[in-house]
Design a protein around this motif. Structure first.
Motif, short mmCIF file in Angstrom:
data_model
loop_
_atom_site.label_atom_id
_atom_site.label_comp_id
_atom_site.label_asym_id
_atom_site.label_seq_id
_atom_site.Cartn_x
_atom_site.Cartn_y
_atom_site.Cartn_z
N ILE A 157 40.91 29.21 48.79
CA ILE A 157 43.08 30.27 49.31
C ILE A 157 41.67 31.42 50.80
O ILE A 157 40.66 31.28 50.58
N TYR A 158 42.56 32.60 50.61
CA TYR A 158 41.97 33.00 51.55
C TYR A 158 41.26 34.31 50.71
O TYR A 158 42.23 34.37 49.83
N LYS A 159 40.42 34.44 51.46
CA LYS A 159 39.69 35.58 50.97
C LYS A 159 40.03 37.47 50.97
O LYS A 159 40.19 37.25 51.75
N PRO A 160 40.60 38.08 50.37
CA PRO A 160 40.46 39.34 49.87
C PRO A 160 39.59 40.14 50.82
O PRO A 160 38.12 39.54 50.61
N ASP A 161 39.62 41.38 51.82
CA ASP A 161 38.23 41.92 51.81
C ASP A 161 37.03 42.03 50.63
O ASP A 161 37.80 42.73 49.55
N ARG A 162 36.08 42.41 50.57
CA ARG A 162 34.69 42.24 49.82
C ARG A 162 34.93 41.54 48.49
O ARG A 162 34.64 41.92 47.69
N CYS A 163 35.75 40.03 48.33
CA CYS A 163 36.15 39.28 47.88
C CYS A 163 35.16 37.95 47.84
O CYS A 163 34.87 37.89 48.92
N HIS A 164 34.45 38.06 46.86
CA HIS A 164 33.17 36.28 47.17
C HIS A 164 32.80 35.35 46.04
O HIS A 164 34.01 35.72 44.86
N HIS A 165 32.69 34.36 46.75
CA HIS A 165 33.07 33.04 45.30
C HIS A 165 31.33 33.02 45.00
O HIS A 165 30.80 33.30 45.27
N CYS A 166 31.81 33.14 43.58
CA CYS A 166 30.72 33.11 42.58
C CYS A 166 30.30 31.05 41.82
O CYS A 166 31.25 30.51 41.11
N ARG A 167 29.31 30.12 42.53
CA ARG A 167 28.95 29.52 42.26
C ARG A 167 28.86 29.57 40.58
O ARG A 167 29.07 28.23 40.08
N ILE A 168 28.78 30.71 39.94
CA ILE A 168 28.48 30.25 38.53
C ILE A 168 29.79 29.87 37.13
O ILE A 168 30.38 29.75 36.98
N CYS A 169 30.55 31.30 38.13
CA CYS A 169 32.18 31.63 37.37
C CYS A 169 33.03 30.45 38.07
O CYS A 169 33.94 30.65 37.86
N LYS A 170 32.32 29.56 39.04
CA LYS A 170 33.40 28.67 39.62
C LYS A 170 34.75 29.98 40.54
O LYS A 170 36.38 28.77 40.15
N SER A 171 34.67 31.29 41.27
CA SER A 171 35.90 31.55 40.87
C SER A 171 35.60 32.86 41.82
O SER A 171 34.47 32.60 42.05
N CYS A 218 30.89 37.87 36.04
CA CYS A 218 30.72 38.74 37.10
C CYS A 218 30.99 40.06 36.94
O CYS A 218 31.20 40.21 35.77
N ILE A 219 30.17 40.62 37.44
CA ILE A 219 31.45 41.96 38.11
C ILE A 219 31.51 42.38 39.35
O ILE A 219 31.20 42.25 40.03
N GLY A 220 32.32 42.07 38.82
CA GLY A 220 33.79 42.99 40.05
C GLY A 220 34.39 44.37 39.70
O GLY A 220 33.92 44.85 39.32
N PHE A 221 35.86 44.06 40.84
CA PHE A 221 36.84 45.24 40.77
C PHE A 221 36.85 45.49 39.52
O PHE A 221 37.40 46.80 39.41
N ARG A 222 37.36 44.90 37.87
CA ARG A 222 37.84 45.33 37.30
C ARG A 222 37.19 46.13 36.25
O ARG A 222 37.82 46.98 34.89
N ASN A 223 35.30 44.87 36.26
CA ASN A 223 34.91 45.46 35.09
C ASN A 223 33.73 46.69 35.40
O ASN A 223 32.64 46.58 34.60
N HIS A 224 33.93 46.67 36.52
CA HIS A 224 32.73 47.59 36.93
C HIS A 224 32.46 48.71 36.12
O HIS A 224 31.76 49.34 35.88
N LYS A 225 33.16 49.51 36.16
CA LYS A 225 33.43 50.72 34.96
C LYS A 225 32.39 50.39 34.01
O LYS A 225 31.64 50.87 33.89
N TYR A 226 32.84 48.93 33.44
CA TYR A 226 32.67 48.99 31.24
C TYR A 226 31.00 48.16 32.11
O TYR A 226 30.20 48.80 31.68
N PHE A 227 30.19 48.35 33.05
CA PHE A 227 29.12 47.41 33.61
C PHE A 227 28.62 49.05 33.56
O PHE A 227 27.70 48.54 32.72
#
Ligand SMILES: [Zn+2]
Ligand SMILES: [Zn+2]
Length: 228
Positions: free
Chosen positions: A49-63, A78-87
């Motif tokens: 897929i094409y990646k949005p800005d600031r998006c990266h592939h995690c090899r552990i999560c395979k996503s 992973c810590i990303g857009f939706r769970n950064h606050k909870y982290f």
């Protein structure tokens, strides 16, 4: 993996399903600004897929993870857009717990010096104090680092990639000023910042950029071993 729907707010955020990101048929051709070193649009060779800005592939999560910060081995996610606050909330509440335990156990330790008690009990009291102190100290350092990143509008990956930008005193190209950088992680309402509700606005695909700054897109090096 693309196509694997993960809607929970505790998940870091996936690239949406559909043809647009799979085939690059965007309604808005300027939806992404970041490009590869070659000048091509960023594409994930694993998820195809094409990646949005600031998006990266995690090899552990395979996503591919939206606004990926880092893969956290402590929560095995992973810590990303939706769970950064909870982290952040996890770190803050863990720090407070360690402080509470460390402070409240001191009185019992002092009492144990004056009264008889089994050696095992004394050992456990000291273990409790030392563990909470060490964990609390480490969490303070960890939190300070992530707060510094948040105030500059950076993710951990961007900090590593653009280390020279930070050390030269400049900030991320997504830096909107301290207050708006905080709302981009903790949500728009300050009275809800420390509660696990009210996530940040936006879709994690597009990010506002400050006016009057150079919008030159960062070019990712061709051999970005871990994340691209
Ligand atoms: Zn991917
Ligand atoms: Zn991950």
């Amino acid at each position: 993996m693309f196509g694997h729907a993960r809607a929970s707010l505790t998940m870091p955020g996936d690239v949406p399903e559909g043809e647009a990101w799979r085939f690059g048929t965007f309604k808005d051709p300027n939806i992404t600004q970041e490009v590869k070193f070659s000048g091509e649009r960023r594409r994930c060779k694993h998820c195809l897929i094409y990646k949005p800005d600031r998006c990266h592939h995690c090899r552990i999560c395979k996503s591919c993870i939206l606004k990926m910060d880092h893969h956290c081995p402590w929560i095995m996610n992973c810590i990303g857009f939706r769970n950064h606050k909870y982290f952040f909330l996890l770190i803050i509440y863990s720090m407070l717990c360690c402080a509470f335990i460390g402070v409240t156990v001191i009185g019992t330790i002092l009492e144990s010096l004056e009264q008889e008690m089994p050696v095992c009990q004394r050992f456990l009291l000291l273990l409790c104090f030392s563990t909470s102190s060490i964990m609390g100290g480490l969490l303070v350092v960890f939190a300070a680092f992530h707060v510094m990143l948040m105030l500059r509008g950076l993710t951990t990956i961007e900090f590593c990639e653009k280390l020279s930008i930070v050390t030269s005193g400049k900030s991320s190209k997504y830096d909107m000023g301290a207050y708006r950088n905080i709302t981009a992680v903790f949500g728009p309402r300050p009275y809800l910042w420390f509660l696990p509700v009210d996530p940040p606005a936006g879709d994690g695909l597009r990010f506002a950029k400050p006016r009057g700054r150079s919008l030159a897109a960062p070019r990712y090096l061709p051999h970005d071993p871990e994340w691209t």
